[in-house]
Design an enzyme around this catalytic site. Structure first.
Site: not given
Lengths: 340, 340
Positions: A161, A306
């Site tokens: 994310e 991420e």
């Protein structure tokens, strides 16, 4: 999970040329993947990364060290290959799927799939972050992303994310679902100082009171709707979809672990499909991992998100699978067993 | 190590598109490798594994769960590709160099380099494990192996070992060099029960007394000669040679860490070149790692040896190097920095 394949994998591990148990977590991983994939030869070769990005209205309250613009700037960096997760995907030879699940971007970003119900969440210090319909859209966006990733082949899926402000949303979700103080699950995020962390906790406590999320047994969907993020809801939807499609999920750090908590509350049967990759430095992660009874594979003081920690753990799964499938047995190699 | 390259690598990490420090140990690894390799672009692509095998006379005292025959049987398993480390080497795409540094084998094993001063050590419960000349030979065998590995290209070298009885030798070395009780550094090895572990500690304590290794400041060479193993001495020689050749070493578990302790005592300047890969389940490992101020990369409950834990950590080094070299900077990617 297939108990027959789990038992067969355990039996095989015990006849490979090593003292039983001596490969520790690498044995456990191979056995777990064999059960989840219902196979004698577990694999983690095809491991697409799905990264969901979203923006957060609550950034108006000064809860992040970076401006909200960075979320959209990073979408371009993911697509251009310069972000950490893009480098990791290349090095690991896996595909990176980036989904704009709710950023402020007014345009589609080339190389990124736009699948969002609105641009950013509402500021949850004043109103619910999203409507029921928007939550439903985001959960389904997660499912759609898993279906796209699966179409390219997936032994496992890696979830990540990005979203300025999303540690605030994640901490609010965790504080409500776990019934702990915001102060126990807030951290520095991208780099707040101590005063900023205190402010963040205050914003969260106030919001939980405003939305009635301090009551016992508030449904997870209500929590996600009031203080969630569109990318966090998409992550939860992706996990449920992956589990229903019998694909193991490699869970990243704090945000993705909070999404896992939400997914497990929404649909407890997805729990066995979630493999926790690492313990991050973000303060609330330990609390969330403990609540999930998770024992993550790595502890590398990461706090980027991420999907970077999950990607870093992928080689361990691959090595575990190779060992399980390729090692000789004591019988094949004519090697003596323990002395009686 | 090059302090100029360390400083340049630190500066680069701070302008890559991530919050400074957010890649934790992966940043530190890249910076360390840049300093050791004296380069702006650290690499861990070429990472030959050198595995030293040896037998131990002290196995006559019943200190291992497996018969001594297994050492030579495993030489064949390494060469045939069925052992854990052979599978890992293939999966990682690195060459495995196996050295018979002192097993009981009467013959050369195809695919294994024989470079030993004698077949097995003497039983150190009665006499010194080796002579001064034999120790010198073994140290040089380690150097020769590093030179062979380097000839094929080496950004880093991975060191492993195999030898029934060698946790007993390693624990004896550690107990003497660190001045701790044998009971604090003995473990189950390949799988002793509690009575077996106690017996092992008694054998070690008695031997340390016999050889006068409980005195303060006994030279490391004297400890290695009296209670060492030929493969352990070769490992120490290999580490010193690698450091002198400016090649970083990825250290495996308990045995290799004890060899590192010996190498650092013999030649303290090799210390910066040693990267500790994992914390094993073998009980003495923690004590030895603490003495070396080592913070290992992985903690996977491994207790196999062979270099398996170091091999499992190699992908982290490779990912760290890729991130360091390939990530975009904030300026290149036009991404905003923190809000002031």
């Amino acid at each position: 999970p297939s108990e027959a394949h789990r038992a067969a994998a355990e039996a095989r591990q015990n006849v490979l040329t090593k003292p039983p148990g001596s490969l520790g977590v690498l044995e456990a991983l191979a056995i777990k993947l064999a059960a989840l994939q219902a196979t004698d030869r577990p694999r983690a070769a095809r491991a697409p990364i799905v990264l969901f990005a979203g923006d957060h209205g609550v950034t108006a309250q000064g809860v992040s060290a970076y401006p909200a613009d960075v979320t959209v700037q990073m979408l371009h960096n993911f697509a251009a290959g310069g972000a950490a997760i893009a480098v990791l995907a290349r090095e690991l030879g896996v595909k990176l799927h980036v989904v704009d699940a709710g950023t402020l971007s007014e345009h589609d970003v080339p190389g990124v799939t736009t699948d969002k119900p609105r641009r950013g969440t509402r500021d949850f210090s004043h109103e619910a972050a999203m409507t029921t319909d928007e939550l439903s859209f985001a959960l389904k966006a997660g499912r759609r992303a898993v279906e796209r990733a699966r179409a390219g082949g997936a032994d496992i899926v890696i979830l990540g994310e990005m979203g300025i402000g999303n540690t605030t949303s994640a901490a609010a979700i965790a504080a409500s679902l776990l019934g702990v103080r915001a102060g126990d699950v807030v951290g520095a995020g991208t780099g707040l100082d101590a005063a900023g962390v205190n402010r963040k906790a205050e914003v969260i406590e106030a919001a939980l009171a405003t939305h009635g999320l301090r009551a016992a047994d508030v449904p997870a969907a209500q929590v996600l709707k009031c203080v969630g993020g569109l990318e966090i809801a998409a992550l939860a939807g992706a996990m449920i979809a992956a589990a229903q499609g019998r694909i193991p999920v490699l869970v990243d750090g704090f945000i993705v672990s909070v999404a896992a908590l939400g997914a497990v509350r929404l649909n407890p049967s997805c729990a066995p499909w979630l493999i926790y990759s690492h313990r991050s430095l973000e303060r609330g992660h330990r609390v969330v991992l403990d609540a999930l009874a998770a024992e993550p594979l790595l502890d590398l003081k990461l706090r980027l998100g991420e999907g970077s920690g999950a990607a870093a753990a992928l080689p361990l799964l691959r090595l575990a699978c190779a060992l399980h499938s390729e090692m000789a047995t004591f019988a094949d190699a004519h090697i003596s067993g323990p002395e009686s």
